[in-house]
Design an enzyme around this catalytic site. Structure first.
Site, PDB file in Angstrom:
ATOM      1  N   CYS A  35      -2.882  -7.320  -2.063  1.00 35.79           N
ATOM      2  CA  CYS A  35      -1.909  -7.658  -2.940  1.00 35.79           C
ATOM      3  C   CYS A  35      -0.384  -7.079  -2.289  1.00 35.79           C
ATOM      4  CB  CYS A  35      -2.179  -6.577  -4.138  1.00 35.79           C
ATOM      5  SG  CYS A  35      -0.491  -6.027  -5.231  1.00 35.79           S
ATOM      6  N   CYS A  38       1.841  -4.736  -3.552  1.00 35.22           N
ATOM      7  CA  CYS A  38       1.425  -3.334  -3.295  1.00 35.22           C
ATOM      8  C   CYS A  38       1.788  -2.715  -1.968  1.00 35.22           C
ATOM      9  CB  CYS A  38      -0.370  -3.521  -3.609  1.00 35.22           C
ATOM     10  SG  CYS A  38      -0.875  -3.923  -4.982  1.00 35.22           S
TER      11      CYS A  38
END
Length: 112
Positions: A35, A38
């Site tokens: 991600c 993230c």
């Protein structure tokens, strides 16, 4: 990804003990290795963990791929998702990559 010493790894196995039975404010970062957003939020989460540790904030990270039970329990559909727990109860949630100031406001609102 290196974690700050003040950030604990949360798993399906230790969530109840670390968060649900814990006292005070917990900020839990749901993330995954693949991600992109993230990776933007991760360092901010670590900085906040270091800065607010002595004020009582506990910070944990949950890898959603490795911990499907907790991820499903809190209906985390988008990551990063940062959930706030106070004395074991979920009190707030932030979804997506947000500025540090946004997370800090949440921390300050719930630390009192």
């Amino acid at each position: 990804m290196s974690m700050s010493e003040t950030v604990i790894e949360i798993t399906d196995g230790n969530f109840a003990e670390e968060v649900e039975q814990g006292e005070g404010l917990h900020m839990i970062d749901f993330w995954a290795t693949w991600c992109g957003p993230c990776r933007l939020v991760g360092p901010i989460v670590s900085e906040l963990a270091d800065e607010y540790h002595e004020k009582g904030l506990r910070v944990g990270k949950i890898d959603v791929d490795a911990n499907p039970k907790i991820t499903a329990q809190f209906r985390v559909m988008s990551i990063p998702s940062i959930l706030f727990f106070k004395d074991g109860e979920m009190v707030d949630q932030v979804v997506g990559a947000v500025p540090r100031t946004h997370l800090e406001e949440k921390i300050l609102a719930h630390l009192t």
